[in-house]
Design an enzyme around this catalytic site. Structure first.
Site, PDB file in Angstrom:
ATOM      1  CG  ASN A  66      51.143  44.597  40.558  1.00  0.00           C
ATOM      2  OD1 ASN A  66      51.905  45.046  39.707  1.00  0.00           O
ATOM      3  ND2 ASN A  66      50.538  45.352  41.457  1.00  0.00           N
TER       4      ASN A  66
ATOM      5  CG  PHE B 265      45.778  46.309  51.444  1.00  0.00           C
ATOM      6  CD1 PHE B 265      44.405  46.385  51.237  1.00  0.00           C
ATOM      7  CD2 PHE B 265      46.363  47.213  52.329  1.00  0.00           C
ATOM      8  CE1 PHE B 265      43.629  47.335  51.887  1.00  0.00           C
ATOM      9  CE2 PHE B 265      45.595  48.175  52.983  1.00  0.00           C
ATOM     10  CZ  PHE B 265      44.230  48.235  52.766  1.00  0.00           C
ATOM     11  CD  GLU B 266      48.430  44.884  44.098  1.00  0.00           C
ATOM     12  OE1 GLU B 266      48.058  44.069  43.239  1.00  0.00           O
ATOM     13  OE2 GLU B 266      48.758  46.052  43.834  1.00  0.00           O
ATOM     14  CG  PHE B 267      51.104  45.670  49.630  1.00  0.00           C
ATOM     15  CD1 PHE B 267      51.080  45.686  51.005  1.00  0.00           C
ATOM     16  CD2 PHE B 267      50.335  46.574  48.928  1.00  0.00           C
ATOM     17  CE1 PHE B 267      50.309  46.598  51.683  1.00  0.00           C
ATOM     18  CE2 PHE B 267      49.560  47.499  49.608  1.00  0.00           C
ATOM     19  CZ  PHE B 267      49.549  47.501  50.984  1.00  0.00           C
TER      20      PHE B 267
ATOM     21  N   GLY C 180      47.468  44.547  40.245  1.00  0.00           N
ATOM     22  CA  GLY C 180      46.945  43.235  40.630  1.00  0.00           C
ATOM     23  C   GLY C 180      45.499  43.027  40.215  1.00  0.00           C
TER      24      GLY C 180
END
Lengths: 268, 323, 323, 268
Positions: free
Chosen positions: B129, A53-55, A135
């Site tokens: 992002n 996941f991007e985070f 993202g």
């Protein structure tokens, strides 16, 4: 005579997406539908896929049922291999460790360029504004194979997207490399609610690979605003299996909030 | 002011690393002083009209929602929001007339914010992002830019101030994004001490980067712990005190979002946010949940209630790894 | 080979990010397989003559000393060392004829290595600690370079391949350092599982960066734990398994250096290393401690001994924070 | 009549360094002597100084006695505020959070440029090779005030260092800024075993500030290979205090391995 299966267009897209992944590979998971695809795939087909996941959640194994709307919650990031942050997450993809990426789209064009930013008007004054890249731009730029998931509505398949949010093959062969994007990357498949598309090696244009059992290739491409390549041999996609539907409906999304959609049917 | 640059149609927030360094030298105290204060006090002292604000994480997960509501309550104007996930916060800040620009990121969700963009009530710039996180990392590292191999070939390039240069080592095009040094960072954490040492459990977007890169940092915490706790477990420290200007004790500070391992998301409340479409609905929501209550504590008492909080806490059954 | 570039008098290790990406795609398995093996096996399979190697941390603290000794035992040639703290490892690798180039860093200590540089037995390039760490971060981030505002004005610039460009945002000079993607990274850790998931307690130089940026990664661990331990505590994972090629179980693998919270540094042994000046002293040390023993286990049995290890363990009284 | 204190040159340099720091400021600590300075200062004068080590220890409070040779060990990094890595450590200094930095040196010139790399010959073929920069270049580039600690031997003070390992004022006023180094940074003090030097605001040249009690300014600068600015008023530095010596000898370095050196004396 063959039994008929009923399912929603969303369920069909999710099932198709899940069948595309390879086991023992890495998978950069976009927000929304791709999360469900990842969960279904890992339960049924690719137990050793590593989700990212991007985070910064590396290798999460989500708890069921899926909690809609969230991605960073404890359920989604449960039993991760590693918890980091966003700059690290994109380092994994930028340096080549991410095999698959999956993104939704508002619009897609023959080269697999994705628009998820706006429709109509201009960027400064759009008629309809949507989430934009998030993202997605990084996923489509870095991952080796990007899979696009999009509802099969003619108006979504346009000759040229209004805004390139996430890069496909841009203007054609060599354009990604010329722009400076990592070599040998780009869109791999387009999963729709009626068919599966790939991209022609030489022209980088969208090519019909297979259609849902019972549909005709011509019928599928008829209302698309551009005509994809339609080869002589087009495969058949079987509808969602009993296992796929049971998992989706009973374990992953019992509230049916994500998997809801237009009802479809095909012979099992 | 001088911290806003223009590149074609694009305005972007930028200052020379030397200007930020000078600010850090003059205005960021390294002394361990008691910074515990009320949200109203922190926001009135540290957030000004026209400020550029970032936050970590989102309105769904560990977002500084109590601080955002306080900003609205104090009717700040012309704020510029930079955040990966500009979800309900952005809708509320725009709906309340507090924010006029947003750097995205992911602009979602609910129709209200999208409509506001179409109506021209808020200007949006696209950094993606990855681009925003990188800009904040550049701000934290004291360099004017950082390079990346995305954004290239996309239309985001044209609506951001990212530049493409020829890499001197490979001769291939590389994208540069300018450093971002926000005026204020809001970071909601699991634990903090009165000096500002702070711990986040679970993933984060860019908590340390944002704290290091921002002129002023407000930490809101579910729990205030003894300073000694941090020295006993230095691997667990997300942010050291000398980056922080104010500490607000805000239990349920992420509500209606979830605080991992503390309480779950209140989906019913979130659905009410998602349902906001008209100005009237927005006014009603803001009146009921922000203007109509004196502070976060009154909001919790009158709009959420002990029973609801108890239930949301009881739903937070996954605690493994959050320590 | 193509991974070595030249800039004036300076040779430097560099490859296009696309080349490294291709390697990662083809040769780094994402499958969780049992990678536990003997040091001799890991080194013979994964370390080749001419390789560029990095390690974390140093010969004094959590260094991969068992792996370094194995490299010497297998008489690798023409290695290029890149490390912040090229301390006794570099002296031994040069003294044993294994290393011909060093990117520093901090070139210390004891007179042996300094003399070797003067005698031209090893070539040294200056990147400084910050520059090397940044090069490895660039390698991990898949970008060809990263910018920094040091090195500028110093003579290190002339003896490295760093470049100075005009920053397009401020017009001021900025230094760029090229990405570094080593052939092999040696990382000694507190805990690992058989797949390669690894945990370091305490500070590190660039453990995750180096693992991400390197073609091959050998982890040596004080302790092998169950894979499930990592999923129960994801914040504590330093390196995930898919970056790692081999896992070596090496208790006392940092000896004679310290392993924080496990055992203390053996200063008497370190003093013997510091005292090495002549080739004869070097030969004697290597014969006694490397060539003269079959492997790390025999080294511990015959050259260190259970009593000594017990004492060094008992001296490691500070465990607070190391978990 | 005044009592006479006996101490080593090392002890005097350490004591001087410790007296320079301000409380409630940050201090980027170099390897070796600066570590001892930091410990002594924090115990006696600046309890709230925040130390930073380049490998990522933020705010350590070392355990005594000091373990020679180590910097990353549990004793040195005990009770830190935060444990990170090297890229983060240099981020703190690069973005302006580090007030003081302290470095040793082989050679220093009138502009405070530091050579710690080699002496004699060329870089490729030196007569004597030393450790080089380590993180010294970053410390001298980023910190607001860099303090140099160097034994007072004439040959160490040269008109031009053979190699600029860590930048001082380079060639004079404005040179650091021209090179791109952060504004308003540079060498602040030079601590020697006989005197304390600063840098002239207008010329950026080394200036004698004060000398050890009993020494004459001219005597101190006589054997230096360049002549620093010697103003009319030169201060007096009192020798190590009883507290400083007791801490150094009994608590910090009882084995006397670091504080050993040439014996000196001055009246208390």
């Amino acid at each position: 005579m063959a039994r008929t299966v009923e399912f929603t267009d969303t369920e069909f897209m999710i099932a198709q997406g899940a069948r595309l992944l390879e086991d023992g590979k890495t998978f950069f998971v976009g927000w929304g539908i791709p999360q469900i695809v990842a969960i279904l795939a890992q339960k049924l087909y690719v137990p050793n896929v590593v989700q990212l996941f991007e985070f910064g959640a590396v290798g999460p194994q989500s708890v069921l049922p899926f909690v809609r709307g969230t991605m960073g919650g404890p359920q989604n990031t449960y039993r991760s291999l590693q918890w980091l942050n966003m700059n690290w997450a994109f380092s994994y993809s930028a340096s080549g460790y991410m095999d698959y990426g999956m993104l939704g789209a508002l619009q897609v064009d023959p080269y697999g360029n994705i628009n998820s930013t706006y429709l109509g008007g201009t960027f400064e004054k759009p008629e309809r504004r949507f989430a934009g890249s998030g993202g997605g731009n990084q996923v489509a730029s870095h991952c080796w194979r990007t899979v696009i998931i999009i509802k099969h509505e003619g108006r979504r398949f346009v000759p040229k997207v209004e805004f390139v949010t996430s890069p496909g093959y841009l203007t054609g062969p060599g354009a990604r490399e010329k722009a400076g994007l990592p070599k040998n990357t780009g869109p791999y498949r387009v999963v729709t609610s009626k068919a599966l598309f790939g991209f022609d090696e030489s022209t980088r244009q969208m090519t019909l690979l297979s259609v849902l059992r019972g549909l005709s290739p011509e019928g599928v491409v008829a209302d698309m605003a551009f005509r994809p390549i339609v080869p002589k041999d087009v495969g058949e996609i079987h509808p969602p299996t009993a296992d796929e539907l049971r998992l989706l409906r009973e374990e992953i999304d019992p509230s049916r909030i994500i998997i809801k959609g237009e009802m479809m049917s095909a012979s099992a | 002011m001088s911290r806003i640059r223009r590149e074609g149609k694009v305005e972007f927030r930028f200052e020379h690393p030397d200007e930020f360094r000078e600010f850090v030298r003059e205005s960021k105290s390294r002394k361990p002083t008691d910074k515990l204060c009320a949200a109203s006090d922190a926001v009135s002292r540290l957030v000004k009209d026209g400020d550029y604000i970032v936050y970590d994480f989102s309105s769904l997960t560990r977002g500084p929602q109590a601080l955002i509501r306080e900003v609205i309550r104090q009717r700040r104007k012309d704020l510029w929001i930079g955040a990966e996930f500009t979800l309900h916060e952005s809708a509320l800040l725009v709906g309340a007339g507090c924010a006029s620009r947003i750097d995205v990121g992911f602009l979602g969700y609910g129709n209200y914010i999208g409509q506001a963009v179409c109506d021209g009530r808020v200007k949006v710039y696209e950094w993606t992002n990855g681009g925003l996180a990188l800009r904040i990392l550049a701000g934290a590292r004291g360099v004017p830019f950082l390079p990346t191999r995305d954004l290239l070939g996309s239309d985001n390039l044209a609506v951001s101030a990212a530049k493409v240069i020829k890499d001197p080592y490979t001769g291939t095009p590389v994208c540069l994004v300018p450093a971002l040094n926000p005026d204020v960072a809001f970071i909601h954490v699991h634990q903090a001490d009165v000096y500002g040492d702070a711990r986040i459990f679970g993933t984060n977007l860019f908590a340390l980067e944002a704290a290091m890169a921002s002129h002023r940092v407000i930490v809101s915490a579910e729990e205030i712990v003894a300073p000694d706790e941090f020295r006993k477990d230095p691997m667990r420290t997300t942010i050291p005190y000398f980056l922080v200007d104010a500490v607000v004790h805000a239990p349920f500070g992420a509500y209606p979002g979830a605080m991992p391992a503390r309480y779950e998301i209140d989906l019913e409340h979130v659905d009410r946010l998602n349902a906001i479409r008209s100005e009237e609905q927005m006014r009603n929501y803001l009146h009921e949940n922000v203007y109509g209550v004196a502070d976060h504590e009154e909001f919790l008492d009158k709009r959420v209630g002990a029973a609801r909080m108890k239930e949301l806490r009881s739903r937070a059954t996954i605690i493994e790894g959050y320590r």
